[in-house]
Design a protein around this motif. Structure first.
Motif, PDB file in Angstrom:
ATOM      1  N   GLY A 105     -63.480  20.514 -53.854  1.00  0.00           N
ATOM      2  CA  GLY A 105     -64.956  20.507 -53.825  1.00  0.00           C
ATOM      3  C   GLY A 105     -65.487  19.313 -53.033  1.00  0.00           C
ATOM      4  N   LEU A 106     -66.640  19.511 -52.436  1.00  0.00           N
ATOM      5  CA  LEU A 106     -67.226  18.432 -51.629  1.00  0.00           C
ATOM      6  C   LEU A 106     -68.186  17.576 -52.449  1.00  0.00           C
ATOM      7  N   PHE A 130     -77.024  16.666 -58.469  1.00  0.00           N
ATOM      8  CA  PHE A 130     -77.528  17.335 -59.680  1.00  0.00           C
ATOM      9  C   PHE A 130     -78.280  16.309 -60.518  1.00  0.00           C
ATOM     10  N   LEU A 166     -80.609  22.942 -59.093  1.00  0.00           N
ATOM     11  CA  LEU A 166     -80.806  22.377 -57.748  1.00  0.00           C
ATOM     12  C   LEU A 166     -82.006  23.071 -57.116  1.00  0.00           C
ATOM     13  N   PHE A 183     -82.178  25.353 -53.620  1.00  0.00           N
ATOM     14  CA  PHE A 183     -80.803  25.293 -53.108  1.00  0.00           C
ATOM     15  C   PHE A 183     -80.578  26.275 -51.953  1.00  0.00           C
ATOM     16  N   ASP A 205     -72.125  29.993 -55.464  1.00  0.00           N
ATOM     17  CA  ASP A 205     -71.011  29.228 -54.861  1.00  0.00           C
ATOM     18  C   ASP A 205     -69.735  30.060 -55.022  1.00  0.00           C
ATOM     19  N   LYS A 235     -67.128  30.799 -53.301  1.00  0.00           N
ATOM     20  CA  LYS A 235     -65.904  30.607 -52.507  1.00  0.00           C
ATOM     21  C   LYS A 235     -64.673  30.926 -53.366  1.00  0.00           C
ATOM     22  N   ASP A 243     -66.996  27.172 -62.202  1.00  0.00           N
ATOM     23  CA  ASP A 243     -67.961  26.321 -61.496  1.00  0.00           C
ATOM     24  C   ASP A 243     -69.379  26.902 -61.559  1.00  0.00           C
ATOM     25  N   THR A 254     -74.260  25.809 -60.180  1.00  0.00           N
ATOM     26  CA  THR A 254     -75.393  26.339 -59.406  1.00  0.00           C
ATOM     27  C   THR A 254     -75.794  27.735 -59.885  1.00  0.00           C
ATOM     28  N   ARG A 265     -68.927  34.555 -45.839  1.00  0.00           N
ATOM     29  CA  ARG A 265     -68.784  33.305 -45.072  1.00  0.00           C
ATOM     30  C   ARG A 265     -67.383  32.696 -45.231  1.00  0.00           C
ATOM     31  N   GLU A 310     -64.333  26.338 -42.684  1.00  0.00           N
ATOM     32  CA  GLU A 310     -65.367  25.588 -41.964  1.00  0.00           C
ATOM     33  C   GLU A 310     -64.821  24.288 -41.355  1.00  0.00           C
ATOM     34  N   ARG A 320     -77.289  23.391 -42.626  1.00  0.00           N
ATOM     35  CA  ARG A 320     -77.086  22.258 -43.542  1.00  0.00           C
ATOM     36  C   ARG A 320     -76.113  21.240 -42.948  1.00  0.00           C
ATOM     37  N   PHE A 321     -75.049  21.739 -42.336  1.00  0.00           N
ATOM     38  CA  PHE A 321     -74.077  20.801 -41.739  1.00  0.00           C
ATOM     39  C   PHE A 321     -74.694  20.073 -40.546  1.00  0.00           C
ATOM     40  N   TYR A 340     -75.582  13.577 -46.963  1.00  0.00           N
ATOM     41  CA  TYR A 340     -75.325  14.498 -48.082  1.00  0.00           C
ATOM     42  C   TYR A 340     -73.833  14.783 -48.244  1.00  0.00           C
ATOM     43  N   TYR A 341     -73.225  15.305 -47.210  1.00  0.00           N
ATOM     44  CA  TYR A 341     -71.823  15.727 -47.329  1.00  0.00           C
ATOM     45  C   TYR A 341     -70.826  14.586 -47.126  1.00  0.00           C
TER      46      TYR A 341
HETATM   47  C1  GN1 Z   1     -70.631  22.295 -51.438  1.00  0.00           C
HETATM   48  O1  GN1 Z   1     -68.888  20.988 -53.589  1.00  0.00           O
HETATM   49  P1  GN1 Z   1     -68.592  22.383 -53.176  1.00  0.00           P
HETATM   50  O2  GN1 Z   1     -67.496  22.418 -52.170  1.00  0.00           O
HETATM   51  O3  GN1 Z   1     -68.384  23.297 -54.371  1.00  0.00           O
HETATM   52  C2  GN1 Z   1     -72.069  22.796 -51.516  1.00  0.00           C
HETATM   53  C3  GN1 Z   1     -72.097  24.277 -51.161  1.00  0.00           C
HETATM   54  C4  GN1 Z   1     -71.513  24.457 -49.764  1.00  0.00           C
HETATM   55  C5  GN1 Z   1     -70.098  23.862 -49.706  1.00  0.00           C
HETATM   56  C6  GN1 Z   1     -69.588  23.889 -48.293  1.00  0.00           C
HETATM   57  C7  GN1 Z   1     -74.082  21.670 -54.479  1.00  0.00           C
HETATM   58  O4  GN1 Z   1     -69.884  22.982 -52.431  1.00  0.00           O
HETATM   59  O5  GN1 Z   1     -73.416  24.725 -51.157  1.00  0.00           O
HETATM   60  O6  GN1 Z   1     -71.462  25.803 -49.452  1.00  0.00           O
HETATM   61  O7  GN1 Z   1     -70.110  22.498 -50.165  1.00  0.00           O
HETATM   62  N1  GN1 Z   1     -72.591  22.601 -52.864  1.00  0.00           N
HETATM   63  C8  GN1 Z   1     -73.690  21.874 -53.060  1.00  0.00           C
HETATM   64  O8  GN1 Z   1     -68.233  23.617 -48.286  1.00  0.00           O
HETATM   65  O9  GN1 Z   1     -74.363  21.402 -52.147  1.00  0.00           O
END
Ligand code: GN1
Ligand code: MG
Length: 359
Positions: free
Chosen positions: A24-25, A49, A144, A147, A206, A208, A225, A228, A243, A251, A303-304, A314-315
């Motif tokens: 997770g990021l 959060f 959020l 979001f 989320d 993924k 998770d 969100t 995606r 990505e 966003r990126f 942010y990231y």
């Molecule tokens: C973030 O932290 P993570 O990897 O679950 C982000 C998602 C993005 C993702 C991109 C709260 O998710 O919206 O799609 O990175 N979550 C938040 O890798 O911003």
């Protein structure tokens, strides 16, 4: 450092037993082996959060709804602290922590390498939404704000163009242009928001692959998770699956020639998700199945890129230009998806037509 947290959750372990876990990021995650069993500990990123209690509220509410209506459904409930709370604020580190049991014989995957993994994951996300279709999503708290509000994400991008890092803005002109050229994706979302045939549902936001637990036979067990989990549109969940499951590379991939749309993975997601939810979704919503992918890929690119122009506030970034690379990767993915848009839409129509024919 985590001693106070362990104490609060009555866990007998030392900090060295906490092994960083997952990819997770946003939040920090650890796996902890103890004599009482294995746990997953998370420090919720409080910059992102701002109301961790809202997450707890949502999990408790949906958890008890599912437990009541579908007692066999596997829902991972957080462990309560000795203060009888699902989240613990640690003064020393200034952080919020929560603990979940590790589900035995489960594992997660980071990259979708077989269509059946995409199928299983999409089925789990579809099932989760289906089981919650009788639940009033308005009871959920917003964890959020905005979001997946694409119009606001675009506005933040424009603000970054005005106030961001000048040299980065100059060097990002090609990507900036590409984003501007595809602004009709934002307009389509604005229409969705006023379209009564689009319902606000309890949405994961989320989806993924690493947010699905698989068993030893590679069958999906449940989704995880729920930070969100908020009211939202199905395009968020389907879109993030498209995606992240369609391309063989994530990505993070710098060689954009490797980015592609794997049709058999699209079909797997379509069949699994609509297999669960086709009675719940309106025809109008189903027609936006492919749009969902455009919506999420475009938003992630925005966003990126915005974050790159804002010096990665942010990231964060592990190397210079990481968010620029991610944005470029996502814009390539968007282009590849749009190249196949007609074909993919035809798969959606024929799936729906076959089901109508079968009834
Ligand atoms: C973030 O932290 P993570 O990897 O679950 C982000 C998602 C993005 C993702 C991109 C709260 O998710 O919206 O799609 O990175 N979550 C938040 O890798 O911003
Ligand atoms: Mg997440």
């Amino acid at each position: 450092m985590l001693e106070a947290v362990f104490k609060a959750f009555d866990i007998k372990a030392s900090t060295s037993a906490a092994i960083p876990f997952g990819s997770g990021l946003i939040n920090h995650t650890w796996r902890i082996e103890t004599e009482e069993g294995t746990f997953i500990l998370q420090r919720v990123n409080e910059q992102v959060f701002k109301w961790p209690e809202a997450i707890v509220h949502n999990i408790n509410l949906t958890g008890s709804y599912l437990h009541h209506h579908y007692p066999d459904y596997l829902f991972v409930m957080p462990v309560k602290s000795i203060y009888n709370e699902e989240i613990f604020f640690d003064k020393e580190t200034g952080g919020y922590y929560r603990l979940c049991p590790f589900i035995e014989n489960s594992h997660t995957i980071d990259v979708v390498q077989k269509p059946h993994q995409a199928y299983e994951a999409a089925k789990q996300f579809g099932k989760f939404s289906r089981l919650l279709s009788g639940f009033d999503a308005h009871q959920l708290k917003i964890t959020l704000p905005n979001f997946h509000n694409l119009a606001l994400r675009y506005q933040q991008f424009e603000e970054a163009l005005n106030n961001g890092n000048l040299s980065r803005i100059r060097a990002s002109q090609t990507l900036i242009q590409l984003v501007k050229e595809n602004k009709d994706i934002v307009a389509a979302f604005e229409e969705i928001k006023t379209n009564p045939r689009f319902k606000l549902r309890a949405t994961h936001h989320d989806t993924k692959i690493s947010n699905v637990l698989f068993d030893d036979d590679e069958k999906g067990m449940c989704v995880i998770d729920l930070d969100t989990l908020m009211p939202g549109y199905f395009i968020s969940d389907v879109g993030d699956m498209l995606r992240t499951y369609l391309s063989p590379f994530s990505e993070e991939e710098k060689d954009f020639s490797k980015v592609e749309i794997r049709e058999e993975y699209f079909i797997a997601i379509l069949h699994a998700y609509l297999g669960e939810l086709e009675d719940e979704l309106s025809d109008e919503e189903k027609k936006h199945f492919v749009y969902a992918g455009k919506f999420m890929i475009y938003m992630q690119a925005l966003r990126f890129l915005t974050d790159h122009l804002n010096d990665d506030v942010y990231y964060g970034s592990k190397y210079e230009g990481q968010n620029f690379v991610r944005a470029g990767n996502q814009l390539m993915l968007l282009q590849k998806l749009m190249d196949k848009e007609e074909r993919l839409c035809a798969f959606v129509s024929s799936f729906s037509a076959e089901r109508v024919g079968a009834n």
